[in-house]
Design a protein around this motif. Sequence first.
Motif, PDB file in Angstrom:
ATOM      1  N   LYS A 322      19.859  14.331  30.481  1.00 31.82           N
ATOM      2  CA  LYS A 322      21.005  14.114  29.599  1.00 31.82           C
ATOM      3  C   LYS A 322      21.214  15.358  28.751  1.00 31.82           C
ATOM      4  N   VAL A 323      22.464  15.821  28.676  1.00 34.74           N
ATOM      5  CA  VAL A 323      22.781  17.073  27.980  1.00 34.74           C
ATOM      6  C   VAL A 323      23.820  16.816  26.892  1.00 34.74           C
ATOM      7  N   LYS A 324      23.527  17.324  25.680  1.00 27.96           N
ATOM      8  CA  LYS A 324      24.487  17.238  24.583  1.00 27.96           C
ATOM      9  C   LYS A 324      25.234  18.559  24.505  1.00 27.96           C
ATOM     10  N   HIS A 325      26.564  18.494  24.583  1.00 31.12           N
ATOM     11  CA  HIS A 325      27.372  19.708  24.619  1.00 31.12           C
ATOM     12  C   HIS A 325      27.932  20.061  23.246  1.00 31.12           C
ATOM     13  N   THR A 326      28.474  19.107  22.561  1.00 32.32           N
ATOM     14  CA  THR A 326      28.937  19.261  21.181  1.00 32.32           C
ATOM     15  C   THR A 326      28.668  17.937  20.489  1.00 32.32           C
ATOM     16  N   ASN A 327      29.039  17.810  19.252  1.00 34.68           N
ATOM     17  CA  ASN A 327      28.885  16.527  18.570  1.00 34.68           C
ATOM     18  C   ASN A 327      29.765  15.456  19.205  1.00 34.68           C
ATOM     19  N   LYS A 328      30.750  15.902  19.993  1.00 35.01           N
ATOM     20  CA  LYS A 328      31.693  14.958  20.591  1.00 35.01           C
ATOM     21  C   LYS A 328      31.318  14.579  22.022  1.00 35.01           C
ATOM     22  N   TYR A 329      30.790  15.547  22.831  1.00 31.56           N
ATOM     23  CA  TYR A 329      30.605  15.316  24.260  1.00 31.56           C
ATOM     24  C   TYR A 329      29.131  15.327  24.681  1.00 31.56           C
ATOM     25  N   CYS A 368      24.672  10.247  40.051  1.00 32.02           N
ATOM     26  CA  CYS A 368      25.583   9.447  39.243  1.00 32.02           C
ATOM     27  C   CYS A 368      25.842  10.234  37.954  1.00 32.02           C
ATOM     28  N   TYR A 369      27.081  10.627  37.753  1.00 25.75           N
ATOM     29  CA  TYR A 369      27.472  11.471  36.626  1.00 25.75           C
ATOM     30  C   TYR A 369      28.123  10.608  35.555  1.00 25.75           C
ATOM     31  N   ARG A 370      27.547  10.621  34.358  1.00 26.37           N
ATOM     32  CA  ARG A 370      28.063   9.805  33.259  1.00 26.37           C
ATOM     33  C   ARG A 370      28.529  10.694  32.103  1.00 26.37           C
ATOM     34  N   PHE A 371      29.540  10.226  31.402  1.00 26.08           N
ATOM     35  CA  PHE A 371      30.233  11.049  30.419  1.00 26.08           C
ATOM     36  C   PHE A 371      30.469  10.255  29.127  1.00 26.08           C
ATOM     37  N   TRP A 372      30.074  10.847  27.999  1.00 27.27           N
ATOM     38  CA  TRP A 372      30.266  10.212  26.700  1.00 27.27           C
ATOM     39  C   TRP A 372      31.211  11.026  25.827  1.00 27.27           C
ATOM     40  N   VAL A 373      32.122  10.346  25.127  1.00 26.06           N
ATOM     41  CA  VAL A 373      32.971  10.963  24.107  1.00 26.06           C
ATOM     42  C   VAL A 373      32.758  10.187  22.816  1.00 26.06           C
ATOM     43  N   ASN A 374      32.232  10.875  21.816  1.00 19.42           N
ATOM     44  CA  ASN A 374      31.919  10.247  20.516  1.00 19.42           C
ATOM     45  C   ASN A 374      31.044   9.009  20.689  1.00 19.42           C
ATOM     46  N   GLY A 375      30.055   9.105  21.587  1.00 16.04           N
ATOM     47  CA  GLY A 375      29.090   8.030  21.763  1.00 16.04           C
ATOM     48  C   GLY A 375      29.544   6.899  22.653  1.00 16.04           C
ATOM     49  N   ARG A 376      30.731   7.006  23.254  1.00 18.31           N
ATOM     50  CA  ARG A 376      31.245   5.919  24.105  1.00 18.31           C
ATOM     51  C   ARG A 376      31.400   6.437  25.530  1.00 18.31           C
ATOM     52  N   GLN A 377      30.858   5.678  26.508  1.00 16.04           N
ATOM     53  CA  GLN A 377      30.985   6.076  27.897  1.00 16.04           C
ATOM     54  C   GLN A 377      32.418   5.913  28.382  1.00 16.04           C
ATOM     55  N   ASP A 379      35.575   7.457  31.519  1.00 14.90           N
ATOM     56  CA  ASP A 379      35.835   8.088  32.806  1.00 14.90           C
ATOM     57  C   ASP A 379      36.259   9.533  32.548  1.00 14.90           C
ATOM     58  N   PRO A 380      35.454  10.539  32.980  1.00 16.51           N
ATOM     59  CA  PRO A 380      35.800  11.941  32.674  1.00 16.51           C
ATOM     60  C   PRO A 380      37.128  12.380  33.269  1.00 16.51           C
ATOM     61  N   TYR A 381      37.570  11.706  34.355  1.00 11.54           N
ATOM     62  CA  TYR A 381      38.813  12.094  35.004  1.00 11.54           C
ATOM     63  C   TYR A 381      40.048  11.649  34.217  1.00 11.54           C
ATOM     64  N   LYS A 382      39.844  10.844  33.210  1.00  9.60           N
ATOM     65  CA  LYS A 382      40.974  10.382  32.399  1.00  9.60           C
ATOM     66  C   LYS A 382      40.973  11.009  31.009  1.00  9.60           C
ATOM     67  N   GLN A 383      40.169  12.066  30.832  1.00 11.00           N
ATOM     68  CA  GLN A 383      40.065  12.719  29.538  1.00 11.00           C
ATOM     69  C   GLN A 383      40.863  14.028  29.517  1.00 11.00           C
ATOM     70  N   ASP A 384      41.459  14.311  28.375  1.00 10.39           N
ATOM     71  CA  ASP A 384      42.148  15.586  28.167  1.00 10.39           C
ATOM     72  C   ASP A 384      41.114  16.560  27.608  1.00 10.39           C
ATOM     73  N   LEU A 385      40.416  17.255  28.512  1.00 14.07           N
ATOM     74  CA  LEU A 385      39.284  18.087  28.115  1.00 14.07           C
ATOM     75  C   LEU A 385      39.736  19.487  27.696  1.00 14.07           C
ATOM     76  N   PRO A 386      39.014  20.104  26.787  1.00 12.48           N
ATOM     77  CA  PRO A 386      39.425  21.420  26.261  1.00 12.48           C
ATOM     78  C   PRO A 386      39.265  22.545  27.274  1.00 12.48           C
ATOM     79  N   ASP A 387      40.060  23.617  27.074  1.00  7.69           N
ATOM     80  CA  ASP A 387      39.957  24.812  27.895  1.00  7.69           C
ATOM     81  C   ASP A 387      38.817  25.689  27.398  1.00  7.69           C
TER      82      ASP A 387
END
Length: 426
Positions: A322-329, A368-377, A379-387
């Motif tokens: 598990k990898v923490k990228h920012t406080n958000k992701y 199995c790739y899992r994605f959290w935004v602000n602590g909530r799992q 779908d990464p394909y439905k996120q507006d991710l930063p450049d």
Amino acid sequence: MYKICLALLCPFIMVFSCQDNNSTTENSKVEKTQVAKAPVEKIIKAYGFTLNNYNVINDTVSKGDFFGSIMDKHGVTPSEVYEITQSIPDTVFDFKRINVGKPYTILKTKDDSINKPYAFIYEHNKIDYTKVFLGDSIYAEKAKKPVTVKKKTASGVINSSLSLTIDEAGLDYMLTNRLADIYQWTIDFFRIKPGDRFKVIFKEKYINDTIYAGIKSVDAVLFEHEGEPYYAFEYEVDSLTGRTEYFDEKAKTLRRFFLKAPVQYSRISSRYSPRRFHPVQKRWKAHKGTDYAAGRGTPIWSTADGVVIKSSYTRGNGNYVKVKHTNKYTTQYLHMSRRAVKVGQRVKQGEIIGYVGSTGLATGPHVCYRFWVNGRQVDPYKQDLPDAEPMPEAIKPSYFEFITDLKAELDQNFIEDKAQVANSSL
């Protein structure tokens, strides 16, 4: 009477004349045979040597071979091998890194009665090689075969997969990986559809102008996915290091903060879903991840820069990271055959963190790739991710000038073909 005698003599004169001519021709042939020159020996040059001057032995490193054993076959004693290896530093040639399957050449001088090697030439790849001189003076030189670069243009329409389309076009399969790498942030290659198409401008390397030696660069691409054009132009952003990146026709970087997938181009076997029948537990439950099927041992990489906060094993997850990228992701990667990072380790985008397996509750090799935004799992394909970091404003004018001709070349025929297809459907 005179006329009668002349008439009787003519046949004899003609016969004599013919015999004389034949004799002259035969003599001429004999003379030509006698003065014919011996065939000139063709001069063969390679690795900076004139091979005609040597006895040449071409071979390939076999299983169990090492430098000492190869030299032993050609009369070089262990003490002489030791002297050779001690005379040449590992930075010039590492004798311990002679790999199975690599070709090598041994040259022996023809006038040497001892018949020992004069030079050992080891090919690291199709272009790079090292010459080890074994005469009175022992030393080594790194060198390259003469390479020419040829510009190529290719295009194709996808019927089933990108790799199959490239293969059917007779192109290097590595072009598939290059395109997947270029668009790994912007195009979901797991959702490519029949009718998607591409045009690519690239350069190939050739040894001695004839032997194919791989792709040198991919300069520009136009990939049409679901009717939407995606341009990519390679441009140098750091003249000191020579670092290049890919940007679109508006100077927008193709890189994103996150990669589209954690493994090399394969396929999605199961998507994020609030309700899915679990293949192991045999019951309906939420599947809060995206499964990427891939061969066992396939490298898994971090989709963004970050810090490893977990590297462990559980009955359900198997080996996971598990990898923490920012406080958000935050991202998580499950069912690894083995992990390649430890807790607290900082990782870069694209860095290998483990390998595909089927540990835990898994029926076959996948991640199995899992994605959290602000602590909530989510779908990464439905996120507006930063450049990622944008192109500096100062270099944009030179960039637009640089891509003008490339874009025109990509658009030529490609846009016309699209118009023809549209007209035919009216």
